[in-house]
Write a protein that holds these residues in place. Structure first.
Motif, PDB file in Angstrom:
ATOM      1  N   TRP A  62      -4.437  -5.877  -1.581  1.00 56.61           N
ATOM      2  CA  TRP A  62      -4.695  -5.265  -2.797  1.00 56.61           C
ATOM      3  C   TRP A  62      -6.153  -5.416  -3.392  1.00 56.61           C
ATOM      4  CZ3 TRP A  62      -5.462  -6.314  -7.443  1.00 56.61           C
ATOM      5  CH2 TRP A  62      -4.725  -7.205  -8.200  1.00 56.61           C
ATOM      6  N   LYS A  63      -6.673  -7.135  -3.904  1.00 51.86           N
ATOM      7  CA  LYS A  63      -7.538  -7.402  -3.933  1.00 51.86           C
ATOM      8  C   LYS A  63      -8.623  -6.612  -3.433  1.00 51.86           C
ATOM      9  CE  LYS A  63      -5.362 -11.242  -6.584  1.00 51.86           C
ATOM     10  NZ  LYS A  63      -6.080 -12.504  -6.606  1.00 51.86           N
ATOM     11  N   LEU A  64      -8.721  -6.981  -2.061  1.00 54.29           N
ATOM     12  CA  LEU A  64      -9.678  -6.195  -1.162  1.00 54.29           C
ATOM     13  C   LEU A  64      -9.709  -5.281  -1.843  1.00 54.29           C
ATOM     14  CD1 LEU A  64     -11.666  -7.110   1.301  1.00 54.29           C
ATOM     15  CD2 LEU A  64      -9.902  -6.735   2.444  1.00 54.29           C
ATOM     16  N   PHE A  65      -8.833  -4.132  -1.073  1.00 57.44           N
ATOM     17  CA  PHE A  65      -9.157  -3.343  -1.256  1.00 57.44           C
ATOM     18  C   PHE A  65      -9.704  -2.510  -2.756  1.00 57.44           C
ATOM     19  CE2 PHE A  65      -5.619  -3.162   0.808  1.00 57.44           C
ATOM     20  CZ  PHE A  65      -5.909  -2.002   2.614  1.00 57.44           C
ATOM     21  N   VAL A  66      -8.996  -3.207  -3.820  1.00 56.95           N
ATOM     22  CA  VAL A  66      -9.771  -3.084  -4.991  1.00 56.95           C
ATOM     23  C   VAL A  66     -11.241  -3.477  -5.197  1.00 56.95           C
ATOM     24  CG1 VAL A  66     -10.244  -3.578  -8.067  1.00 56.95           C
ATOM     25  CG2 VAL A  66      -8.217  -3.504  -6.458  1.00 56.95           C
ATOM     26  N   ILE A  67     -11.550  -4.596  -4.962  1.00 58.59           N
ATOM     27  CA  ILE A  67     -13.406  -4.956  -4.302  1.00 58.59           C
ATOM     28  C   ILE A  67     -13.688  -3.923  -3.747  1.00 58.59           C
ATOM     29  CG2 ILE A  67     -14.360  -6.692  -3.845  1.00 58.59           C
ATOM     30  CD1 ILE A  67     -12.454  -8.912  -4.516  1.00 58.59           C
ATOM     31  N   SER A  68     -13.626  -3.351  -2.909  1.00 58.10           N
ATOM     32  CA  SER A  68     -13.966  -2.707  -1.258  1.00 58.10           C
ATOM     33  C   SER A  68     -14.375  -1.115  -2.495  1.00 58.10           C
ATOM     34  CB  SER A  68     -13.396  -1.859  -0.434  1.00 58.10           C
ATOM     35  OG  SER A  68     -13.161  -3.469   0.293  1.00 58.10           O
ATOM     36  N   ILE A 112     -11.838   0.848   5.884  1.00 59.14           N
ATOM     37  CA  ILE A 112     -12.604  -0.473   6.423  1.00 59.14           C
ATOM     38  C   ILE A 112     -11.880  -1.488   6.506  1.00 59.14           C
ATOM     39  CG2 ILE A 112     -14.639  -1.964   6.089  1.00 59.14           C
ATOM     40  CD1 ILE A 112     -15.633   0.109   5.646  1.00 59.14           C
ATOM     41  N   PRO A 113     -11.278  -1.986   4.989  1.00 58.87           N
ATOM     42  CA  PRO A 113     -10.024  -2.707   4.767  1.00 58.87           C
ATOM     43  C   PRO A 113      -8.955  -2.566   5.881  1.00 58.87           C
ATOM     44  CG  PRO A 113     -10.724  -2.246   2.721  1.00 58.87           C
ATOM     45  CD  PRO A 113     -11.769  -1.140   3.604  1.00 58.87           C
TER      46      PRO A 113
END
Length: 825
Positions: free
Chosen positions: A29-35, A528-529
């Motif tokens: 979820w952190k990757l999605f938020v950053i993306s 992308i993620p």
């Protein structure tokens, strides 16, 4: 357990467990938020950086309007006006370079009015308090911004930063559109002028015309561009049929300044309308000039005859003829008028035949006065068609269409065939006219013979009057035709009519598409993620969860050991209330199910793994510790003779050990060490021997284990990795239970195939997997491993608080905490 189950082929294509994949996605979820943050930031920057673009539309119709001054019987009306061009030709006119050059020159759009924006120079045409009036005889600085700042006392400051004195600049002359080089004398030009005076500098010459009050705090820029670069921006005008089957056209123009677009569309339509009017009357003007020339000649001739008649009457004292002579004169005049009309038609036929034969009508020649005096509809219609085709061909040639183009070939062929038809019709008509002329001449001769019966002087007077009447008829005829031609020219109207005028009605920008860009950003931040996670999942060959082990192999899973964060392999002894210690207690309970005979008190447990680094030694130490702490007398033997490690965890030197006993140097008691852990003794490996496999296979090993079983409740043997050497397999025969250690995110999926095949084939019994170094709530999924102990300290989430002492603290804003808060609410 069924031993005949077919082993899973680890070389099969990887599959995705949807439940596991879902939790894996959540774990990122952190990757999605950053993306999402990055994508929205890029979209916001793009929306701000990309120049705004607007689209302005206008509707026009191209229907021809008939001239109301003429009826259908007025043969000059249709021909003076000609036929309007086709809709497709109108479209090509709007896109042509010639037309757009006219519009750009008229509007002087090669002068840009700019202000400095955040990312670029912004076009502010129509919003500046002045316009620039250039001196076309002088040169202007090309493609370099000139800063204009109005100051107090009706002054204006002109500032130019040339950036490099040595670099020459270009100047342009808008009268001849030629250029020359200019080298600035200083790097920065800064001069103040009175607003009302001409601004004359070494590189420009223009005047600022005030439109409304100046803002003294604002800076403006003007920039002179080449005609070609400016015209190229407007050649891409979009033209389409508004409705199929009609002559209504929709013109659309896209640009960054709406006021500029509106003015351009209006002016473009106006200029093309005027050009169309001129094109429609082009040959009519030439015809009128031709008629006026003949008319002037007839007028002079008429005046001359009047003088001669007057002189004759005065000199012969005769002013009238008698009744008989007047009747003959009237008859002769009637025949003369008829002959004149027939000769005029024959002359026109001859002129047209000569024109068609001697002029290249396939080129751009237009017949002059083609139908003046003609009342032969069959010839007039063909001539009108010839003129129309010639005008159409001229238009195509002006648009750059070559003679090889299919449409040009077709028009040329039609012109040729029309010429042939006209030639045949004119020849036939001319023959008929000559025949009619002969008959009239015969009648005239008879009337002339009767004239001899009257007196001589009356005969002479009648001849003068006859000549005057003929000339007067020509004069009146040409005067009427000149009037008709002039009226047709004056009454000529444009084919192009505006239905819906171009106007700025507050249209939003067509670019950038703000909402669309944000939508794309959101989609990309998800796709992308997701693509990254999917590819990583497909390419990831590591063991991650218990479910993966169970789906790939037949050997059962005994338990799961959590990640040891204590920094020591003595996790159970040093942190007895930790989650790792609890997982070993669960493992201690589960291993009882591997023993065949629960009545036997002395047990031997062999621990191995696939490769080095999977935590086999750590599991061995803590398994022995948890058994010893339960009150069972336990001994831990380090039989990894190739790469010994256990001695370091107990602060011992590896000088003497099991190797010394097996070769007969030491007794078993001499190599046995007491440890600080109650009920736990230790035999380390000792020096690395040159023949470890032979020592393990020796009779002394079997005797040693038999002797130790009489003294200890549990014998824990730490062996070499079975995937690297076969030593561990030789020790399986002494084991009551075998533990095969797998490390999460380290052990590969294919490493356990060999041992699993032996288990399926019945070669290995009483064996179970232990998943070591397991981390819950990470990128390996949520909730896996229930039923293999108390969740290795993690399975119960927040409900495990105060039961375990874990040094690792969870993040305050972890996804797990957030999900738990939702569950509570």
């Amino acid at each position: 357990m069924q031993k005949n189950n077919k082993a899973i082929n680890s070389n099969e294509l990887p599959t995705i467990n949807l439940k596991e994949f879902f939790f894996k996605i959540i774990s990122y979820w952190k990757l999605f938020v950053i993306s999402l943050i990055i994508a929205l930031s890029i979209a916001k920057f793009k929306n701000g950086y990309e120049e705004k673009s607007y689209t302005i539309d206008t509707l026009i119709t191209t229907e021809d309007e008939q001239n109301p001054l003429f009826s259908s019987s007025t043969n000059i009306a249709f021909n003076w006006g000609g036929e309007s061009n086709a809709v497709e030709i109108i479209k090509e006119h709007f896109k042509s370079r010639t037309h757009n050059e006219k519009v750009v020159k008229l509007l002087q759009f090669y002068i840009e009015y700019l202000v400095e924006g955040r990312y670029r120079m912004e076009d502010v045409y129509g919003a500046v308090p002045f316009n620039v009036e250039i001196d076309t005889n002088n040169y202007q600085l090309l493609s370099h911004p000139i800063k204009i700042k109005f100051t107090k006392n009706n002054k204006v400051n002109i500032h130019v930063d040339f950036e490099d004195e040595t670099k020459s600049r270009k100047l342009i002359n808008y009268a001849k559109f030629n250029q020359l080089r200019f080298t600035p004398q200083k790097l920065i030009y800064d001069e103040t002028f009175d607003v009302s005076e001409n601004i004359i500098t070494p590189f420009c010459n223009f005047k600022l015309n005030k439109l409304h009050d100046f803002e003294t705090s604002k800076e403006y820029f003007i920039r002179f561009k080449t005609l070609n670069s400016t015209v190229s921006k407007f050649e891409g005008i979009s033209i389409s049929n508004y409705k199929s089957g009609t002559s209504i056209l929709e013109l659309s123009l896209t640009g960054s300044n709406k006021a500029r677009l509106v003015d351009y569309l209006k002016t473009s339509i106006s200029v093309l309308g005027e050009d169309q009017k001129k094109a429609k009357i082009a040959y009519a003007v030439r015809s009128k000039n031709y008629i006026d020339t003949i008319f002037k000649r007839e007028e002079n001739k008429l005046l001359d005859i009047e003088k001669k008649i007057s002189k004759f009457k005065d000199s012969n004292n005769i002013y009238n003829v008698d009744t008989e002579g007047q009747l003959i004169f009237n008859k002769i005049n009637s025949y003369d008028e008829e002959i004149l009309n027939l000769k005029r038609k024959i002359d026109y036929a001859d002129n047209l035949l000569f024109f068609i034969n001697s002029h290249n009508i396939e080129g751009n020649s237009i017949p002059v006065a083609t139908t003046v005096g003609f009342d032969a509809p069959q010839v007039s219609s063909s001539l009108n068609e010839l003129v129309t085709l010639t005008l159409l061909k001229n238009t195509l040639e002006s648009e750059g269409v070559t003679f090889r183009h299919p449409e040009m070939i077709d028009i040329t062929s039609r012109i040729k065939s029309t010429k042939d038809i006209i030639y045949k019709k004119l020849t036939s008509l001319k023959t008929k006219l000559k025949k009619d002329l002969n008959e009239v001449n015969k009648n005239l001769n008879r009337a002339t013979y009767e004239l001899k019966k009257i007196p001589k002087l009356e005969q002479e007077l009648i001849k003068f009057q006859r000549s005057y009447t003929q000339t007067e008829i020509n004069y009146s005829y040409l005067k009427q035709k000149s009037y008709e031609a002039g009226t047709a020219i004056a009454a000529n109207v444009s084919e192009i009519k505006v239905i819906d005028e171009a106007k700025d009605t507050g249209q939003g920008s067509s670019k950038p598409k703000t909402a669309f860009n944000y939508l794309v950003a959101v989609l990309l931040s998800l796709v992308i993620p997701l693509f990254y996670i999917t590819v990583k999942q497909l390419l990831d060959d590591n063991i991650m969860t218990v479910e993966q082990i169970e789906s790939l192999y037949k050997i059962p899973v005994l338990g799961v050991v959590g990640r040891n964060t204590s920094g020591s392999n003595l996790a159970v002894f040093e942190k007895p209330k930790s989650s790792v210690a609890e997982s070993f207690r669960a493992l201690r309970s589960n291993i009882q199910f591997l023993f065949d005979n629960n009545t036997i008190k002395n047990r031997t447990i062999v621990l191995t793994s696939s490769v080095s680094g999977e935590g086999k030694t750590m599991v061995s130490i803590n398994m022995a510790t948890v058994l010893a702490l339960s009150g069972k007398k336990t001994i831990l033997i380090g039989l990894d003779l190739r790469k010994p490690k256990i001695f370091g965890d107990f602060d011992l030197k590896n000088d003497n050990g099991i190797v010394n006993h097996l070769i007969g140097q030491k007794t078993i008691k001499e190599v046995t060490h007491n440890t600080k852990i109650p009920n736990l003794d230790l035999i380390i490996s000792g020096p690395i021997p040159p023949n470890p496999s032979e020592l393990i296979l020796s009779k002394n090993t079997e005797l040693m284990i038999a002797n130790l079983k009489r003294e200890y409740d549990y014998i824990i043997i730490d062996t070499p990795p079975v995937g690297l050497v076969s030593d561990a397999l030789e020790l399986f025969k002494y084991a009551d239970a075998n533990i095969y250690v797998i490390r999460q995110s380290y052990s590969k999926k294919g490493m356990m195939k060999m041992i699993d095949d032996k288990y399926v084939n019945g070669e290995v019994k009483n064996i179970g997997y232990v998943l070591n170094d397991f981390k819950v709530g990470g990128k390996y999924g949520y909730g896996y491993g229930y039923g293999y102990g108390y969740g290795y300290g993690y399975g119960y989430g927040n409900y495990g608080n105060n039961y375990h002492e874990n040094p690792e603290k969870k993040a305050v804003f972890s996804l797990e905490n957030i999900l738990n808060k939702f569950k509570k609410s």
